[in-house]
Design a protein around this motif. Structure first.
Motif, PDB file in Angstrom:
ATOM      1  N   ALA A  15      33.621 -21.115  30.475  1.00 37.18           N
ATOM      2  CA  ALA A  15      33.517 -19.848  29.904  1.00 37.18           C
ATOM      3  C   ALA A  15      31.866 -19.357  30.283  1.00 37.18           C
ATOM      4  N   ALA A  16      32.012 -18.548  31.426  1.00 37.07           N
ATOM      5  CA  ALA A  16      31.107 -17.900  32.112  1.00 37.07           C
ATOM      6  C   ALA A  16      30.980 -16.602  32.370  1.00 37.07           C
ATOM      7  N   GLU A  17      30.951 -15.710  31.413  1.00 32.34           N
ATOM      8  CA  GLU A  17      31.282 -14.216  31.433  1.00 32.34           C
ATOM      9  C   GLU A  17      30.079 -13.887  32.072  1.00 32.34           C
ATOM     10  N   THR A  18      28.885 -14.281  31.768  1.00 30.50           N
ATOM     11  CA  THR A  18      27.656 -13.573  32.327  1.00 30.50           C
ATOM     12  C   THR A  18      26.933 -14.836  32.773  1.00 30.50           C
ATOM     13  N   VAL A  19      26.313 -14.976  33.604  1.00 32.50           N
ATOM     14  CA  VAL A  19      25.600 -16.027  34.536  1.00 32.50           C
ATOM     15  C   VAL A  19      24.002 -15.387  34.842  1.00 32.50           C
ATOM     16  N   TRP A  20      22.938 -15.817  34.512  1.00 32.94           N
ATOM     17  CA  TRP A  20      21.671 -15.224  34.954  1.00 32.94           C
ATOM     18  C   TRP A  20      21.048 -16.223  35.708  1.00 32.94           C
ATOM     19  N   ILE A  21      20.252 -15.693  36.625  1.00 32.45           N
ATOM     20  CA  ILE A  21      19.317 -16.569  37.511  1.00 32.45           C
ATOM     21  C   ILE A  21      17.888 -15.977  37.508  1.00 32.45           C
ATOM     22  N   CYS A  22      16.838 -16.758  37.030  1.00 35.22           N
ATOM     23  CA  CYS A  22      15.375 -16.477  37.151  1.00 35.22           C
ATOM     24  C   CYS A  22      15.130 -16.242  38.601  1.00 35.22           C
ATOM     25  N   PRO A  23      14.854 -14.886  39.162  1.00 29.22           N
ATOM     26  CA  PRO A  23      14.506 -14.892  40.511  1.00 29.22           C
ATOM     27  C   PRO A  23      13.131 -15.845  40.870  1.00 29.22           C
ATOM     28  N   HIS A  24      12.433 -16.179  40.270  1.00 26.65           N
ATOM     29  CA  HIS A  24      11.075 -16.958  40.323  1.00 26.65           C
ATOM     30  C   HIS A  24      11.531 -18.193  40.637  1.00 26.65           C
ATOM     31  N   CYS A  25      12.095 -18.984  39.906  1.00 28.15           N
ATOM     32  CA  CYS A  25      12.447 -20.357  39.970  1.00 28.15           C
ATOM     33  C   CYS A  25      13.683 -20.829  40.240  1.00 28.15           C
ATOM     34  N   GLY A  26      14.710 -20.028  39.984  1.00 29.03           N
ATOM     35  CA  GLY A  26      16.129 -20.231  40.036  1.00 29.03           C
ATOM     36  C   GLY A  26      16.687 -20.838  38.938  1.00 29.03           C
ATOM     37  N   HIS A  27      16.084 -20.908  37.643  1.00 22.39           N
ATOM     38  CA  HIS A  27      16.602 -21.443  36.447  1.00 22.39           C
ATOM     39  C   HIS A  27      18.059 -20.403  36.220  1.00 22.39           C
ATOM     40  N   THR A  28      18.919 -21.185  36.114  1.00 25.20           N
ATOM     41  CA  THR A  28      20.396 -20.697  35.701  1.00 25.20           C
ATOM     42  C   THR A  28      21.019 -20.881  34.110  1.00 25.20           C
ATOM     43  N   VAL A  29      21.407 -19.853  33.766  1.00 23.01           N
ATOM     44  CA  VAL A  29      21.801 -19.875  32.094  1.00 23.01           C
ATOM     45  C   VAL A  29      23.046 -19.144  32.351  1.00 23.01           C
ATOM     46  N   ILE A  30      24.108 -19.755  31.279  1.00 31.03           N
ATOM     47  CA  ILE A  30      25.193 -18.935  31.081  1.00 31.03           C
ATOM     48  C   ILE A  30      25.214 -18.295  29.796  1.00 31.03           C
ATOM     49  N   GLY A  31      25.672 -17.200  29.459  1.00 29.73           N
ATOM     50  CA  GLY A  31      25.272 -16.145  28.505  1.00 29.73           C
ATOM     51  C   GLY A  31      23.989 -15.322  28.471  1.00 29.73           C
ATOM     52  N   ASP A  32      23.369 -15.243  27.462  1.00 31.72           N
ATOM     53  CA  ASP A  32      22.131 -14.404  27.216  1.00 31.72           C
ATOM     54  C   ASP A  32      20.860 -14.921  27.961  1.00 31.72           C
ATOM     55  N   HIS A  33      20.336 -14.520  28.506  1.00 35.53           N
ATOM     56  CA  HIS A  33      19.053 -14.907  29.422  1.00 35.53           C
ATOM     57  C   HIS A  33      17.945 -14.926  28.198  1.00 35.53           C
ATOM     58  N   PRO A  34      17.148 -15.966  28.490  1.00 34.47           N
ATOM     59  CA  PRO A  34      15.718 -16.261  27.481  1.00 34.47           C
ATOM     60  C   PRO A  34      15.029 -15.208  27.635  1.00 34.47           C
ATOM     61  N   ASP A  35      14.103 -14.876  26.526  1.00 34.34           N
ATOM     62  CA  ASP A  35      13.075 -14.034  26.458  1.00 34.34           C
ATOM     63  C   ASP A  35      11.979 -14.415  27.695  1.00 34.34           C
ATOM     64  N   SER A  36      11.857 -15.605  27.959  1.00 36.45           N
ATOM     65  CA  SER A  36      11.038 -16.267  29.103  1.00 36.45           C
ATOM     66  C   SER A  36      11.578 -17.401  29.687  1.00 36.45           C
ATOM     67  N   CYS A  37      11.354 -17.520  30.989  1.00 36.24           N
ATOM     68  CA  CYS A  37      12.334 -18.788  31.608  1.00 36.24           C
ATOM     69  C   CYS A  37      11.276 -20.070  31.059  1.00 36.24           C
ATOM     70  N   PRO A  38      12.341 -20.832  30.521  1.00 36.52           N
ATOM     71  CA  PRO A  38      11.662 -22.108  30.298  1.00 36.52           C
ATOM     72  C   PRO A  38      11.051 -22.957  31.285  1.00 36.52           C
ATOM     73  N   VAL A  39      11.329 -22.814  32.539  1.00 36.39           N
ATOM     74  CA  VAL A  39      10.884 -23.600  33.789  1.00 36.39           C
ATOM     75  C   VAL A  39       9.663 -22.916  34.090  1.00 36.39           C
ATOM     76  N   CYS A  40       9.417 -21.588  34.418  1.00 31.04           N
ATOM     77  CA  CYS A  40       8.185 -21.067  35.141  1.00 31.04           C
ATOM     78  C   CYS A  40       7.580 -19.981  34.433  1.00 31.04           C
ATOM     79  N   LYS A  41       8.171 -19.719  33.079  1.00 32.68           N
ATOM     80  CA  LYS A  41       7.424 -18.647  32.268  1.00 32.68           C
ATOM     81  C   LYS A  41       7.637 -17.311  32.508  1.00 32.68           C
ATOM     82  N   ALA A  42       8.495 -17.114  33.562  1.00 33.53           N
ATOM     83  CA  ALA A  42       8.664 -15.508  34.029  1.00 33.53           C
ATOM     84  C   ALA A  42       9.209 -14.922  32.916  1.00 33.53           C
TER      85      ALA A  42
END
Length: 166
Positions: free
Chosen positions: A130-157
């Motif tokens: 179930a991956a209707e929306t997949v998001w990528i952080c353009p700075h570090c590549g963090h990948t998440v299914i669903g809603d993107h976070p308010d800030s990247c948990p890896v690079c804080k973007a």
């Protein structure tokens, strides 16, 4: 050398050229050369055609479950073996920019590993992920299914910088 060795080397070279040309396209676009950027993107896509053909000729594309198992193992290798050694070298050399890049990649590979494991579980159950929306952080590549976070948990973007993947 065997034909399989040659195909593997060609696959690696074409794959690397694709990524390099996409980076070159971004640079050309930022410098105000949209035509050059377009050429780099077109040739990058052609390199992908070559890489995929070589991979198929090597028998490297299998059933989805097998491909997922290979991806899981590849990601595991990266975050457990490859990147820790690279991080140690960058730390020893005081290469700060490289260290940050390598640490971010190592953390993101752990996430990819988990995502691929979830996908394999779905496929094993006869379902799709179930991956209707997949998001990528353009700075570090963090990948998440669903809603993107308010800030990247890896690079804080900032989360509003995430891009969707079709």
């Amino acid at each position: 050398m065997t034909t399989q060795d040659d195909l593997a080397a060609a696959f690696a070279g074409e794959s690397q050229a694709n990524r390099k040309y996409l980076a070159f396209a971004d640079a050309a676009a930022k410098e105000g050369f949209p035509g050059v950027a377009k050429l780099f993107r077109a040739v990058a896509e052609a390199e992908t055609v070559h890489a995929h053909a070589h991979l198929r000729a090597m028998g490297g594309v299998k059933a989805t479950a097998d491909n997922l198992r290979e991806a899981i193992e590849g990601e595991r290798h990266e975050f457990e073996e490859m990147y820790p050694a690279f991080v140690a070298t960058a730390e020893a050399e005081g290469a700060r920019a490289a260290l940050l890049s390598l640490k971010h990649a190592m953390e993101v590979e752990k996430i990819h590993h988990g995502l691929f494991q979830a996908a394999l579980a779905a496929v094993a159950a006869g379902k799709d992920l179930a991956a209707e929306t997949v998001w990528i952080c353009p700075h570090c590549g963090h990948t998440v299914i669903g809603d993107h976070p308010d800030s990247c948990p890896v690079c804080k973007a900032r989360g509003d910088r995430y891009v969707t993947v079709a």
